[in-house]
Design an enzyme around this catalytic site. Structure first.
Site, PDB file in Angstrom:
ATOM      1  N   ILE A  51      91.620 -36.350 -84.528  1.00 43.61           N
ATOM      2  CA  ILE A  51      92.660 -36.049 -85.503  1.00 43.61           C
ATOM      3  C   ILE A  51      93.621 -35.001 -84.961  1.00 43.61           C
ATOM      4  CG2 ILE A  51      93.139 -35.177 -87.830  1.00 43.61           C
ATOM      5  CD1 ILE A  51      91.749 -37.846 -87.886  1.00 43.61           C
ATOM      6  N   ILE A  52      93.083 -33.942 -84.327  1.00 41.67           N
ATOM      7  CA  ILE A  52      93.901 -32.833 -83.847  1.00 41.67           C
ATOM      8  C   ILE A  52      93.712 -32.639 -82.344  1.00 41.67           C
ATOM      9  CG2 ILE A  52      93.825 -31.669 -86.085  1.00 41.67           C
ATOM     10  CD1 ILE A  52      91.768 -29.716 -84.864  1.00 41.67           C
ATOM     11  N   GLU A  56      87.466 -30.652 -78.504  1.00 39.28           N
ATOM     12  CA  GLU A  56      86.935 -31.855 -77.868  1.00 39.28           C
ATOM     13  C   GLU A  56      88.032 -32.640 -77.153  1.00 39.28           C
ATOM     14  OE1 GLU A  56      84.288 -34.286 -80.060  1.00 39.28           O
ATOM     15  OE2 GLU A  56      82.997 -32.614 -80.648  1.00 39.28           O
ATOM     16  N   HIS A 112      87.971 -31.584 -91.204  1.00 45.48           N
ATOM     17  CA  HIS A 112      86.821 -30.963 -90.546  1.00 45.48           C
ATOM     18  C   HIS A 112      87.035 -29.477 -90.355  1.00 45.48           C
ATOM     19  CE1 HIS A 112      83.835 -29.913 -87.504  1.00 45.48           C
ATOM     20  NE2 HIS A 112      83.196 -31.021 -87.829  1.00 45.48           N
ATOM     21  N   GLU A 143      85.160 -26.400 -91.964  1.00 42.99           N
ATOM     22  CA  GLU A 143      84.860 -25.349 -90.992  1.00 42.99           C
ATOM     23  C   GLU A 143      86.107 -24.612 -90.513  1.00 42.99           C
ATOM     24  OE1 GLU A 143      82.538 -26.990 -87.815  1.00 42.99           O
ATOM     25  OE2 GLU A 143      81.131 -27.994 -89.162  1.00 42.99           O
ATOM     26  N   VAL A 171      85.888 -41.350 -89.858  1.00 42.20           N
ATOM     27  CA  VAL A 171      84.779 -42.024 -90.536  1.00 42.20           C
ATOM     28  C   VAL A 171      84.270 -41.164 -91.685  1.00 42.20           C
ATOM     29  CG1 VAL A 171      84.044 -43.310 -88.502  1.00 42.20           C
ATOM     30  CG2 VAL A 171      83.035 -41.085 -88.967  1.00 42.20           C
ATOM     31  N   HIS A 175      79.672 -35.275 -93.149  1.00 48.06           N
ATOM     32  CA  HIS A 175      80.448 -34.318 -93.943  1.00 48.06           C
ATOM     33  C   HIS A 175      80.882 -34.928 -95.268  1.00 48.06           C
ATOM     34  CE1 HIS A 175      80.569 -30.968 -91.244  1.00 48.06           C
ATOM     35  NE2 HIS A 175      81.125 -31.651 -90.264  1.00 48.06           N
TER      36      HIS A 175
END
Length: 227
Positions: A51-52, A56, A112, A143, A171, A175
């Site tokens: 997403i961002i 990762e 997230h 988070e 997905v 969470h």
């Protein structure tokens, strides 16, 4: 369509869980590259489903650069939220998906969140929802920032009595199932219920939306060369 497809996961936590729980081995970007080199390919198109542009994604780029010299050409498509137009387009897609809302109903998307500076994409998305979307739509994170408590204050100030929840993740995984819609006391559903709101949850990830998938395809087509 004529290309061969290789799948790799960047999350060591998820790959370890799949191996332990299901006995399924999933490639990392590096191990996928090793197979691709061994098979003799000379061109690679990589598309992230991040997403961002966070931790990762940075690690993935670092790993892929170790293999770039092995190919005639390697490109990487950007994460979902990168450019100004990305934010506007995602806002339009989200609005088409949830509007119209019921009377006095707001909608909260669960992102997230991250300790990485790219977490700034979430408060930015909150602004885009207000500026280009609907005043009753908000972004919060598990988070990072904004937190749910920040949004609850805005919901009360806005006079909303109903709240819809859905994951702002590819997905609807752990969470969404537990932190958002779970039965434990600190789930977002239960926190909002205790705060006096009627809550409904939508358990579908962004990856289930065709328009979001098309965005990832376009990002792949516009990929930047890695050297």
């Amino acid at each position: 369509p004529e290309a061969d497809l290789f799948r790799a996961f960047t999350s060591k936590k998820i790959t370890a869980k799949l191996q332990k729980r299901d006995g399924v081995t999933v490639d990392s970007p590096g191990s996928a590259m090793k197979k691709i080199v061994a098979a003799g390919y000379d061109q690679v198109i990589c598309q992230t489903t991040h997403i961002i542009n966070g931790t990762e994604y940075d690690q993935m780029i670092f790993e892929l650069r170790q293999w770039a010299s092995q190919f005639r050409r390697m490109t990487v498509g950007r994460p979902l939220l990168t450019t100004h137009e990305d934010f506007k387009q995602v806002t339009r897609i989200l609005m088409e998906d949830i509007l119209p809302l019921a009377e006095q109903e707001a909608w909260v998307f669960m992102g997230h969140g991250s300790v990485h500076h790219a977490n700034s994409a979430y408060p930015a998305m909150n602004y885009y929802l207000e500026r280009f979307g609907h005043p009753g739509c908000f972004m919060a994170t598990v988070e990072g920032f904004p937190e749910l408590t920040d949004v609850i204050a805005e919901l009360k100030a806005g006079g909303y009595t109903r709240v819809g929840l859905s994951p702002f993740m590819v997905v609807a995984g752990d969470h969404a199932q537990n932190d958002m819609a779970g039965d434990r006391p600190d789930s977002w559903k239960n926190q909002l219920t205790r705060a006096g709101f009627h809550v409904r949850c939508r358990m579908s990830g962004l990856g289930e939306n065709k328009a979001i998938r098309r965005m990832f395809v376009e990002h792949a087509r516009e990929g930047e060369v890695i050297q």
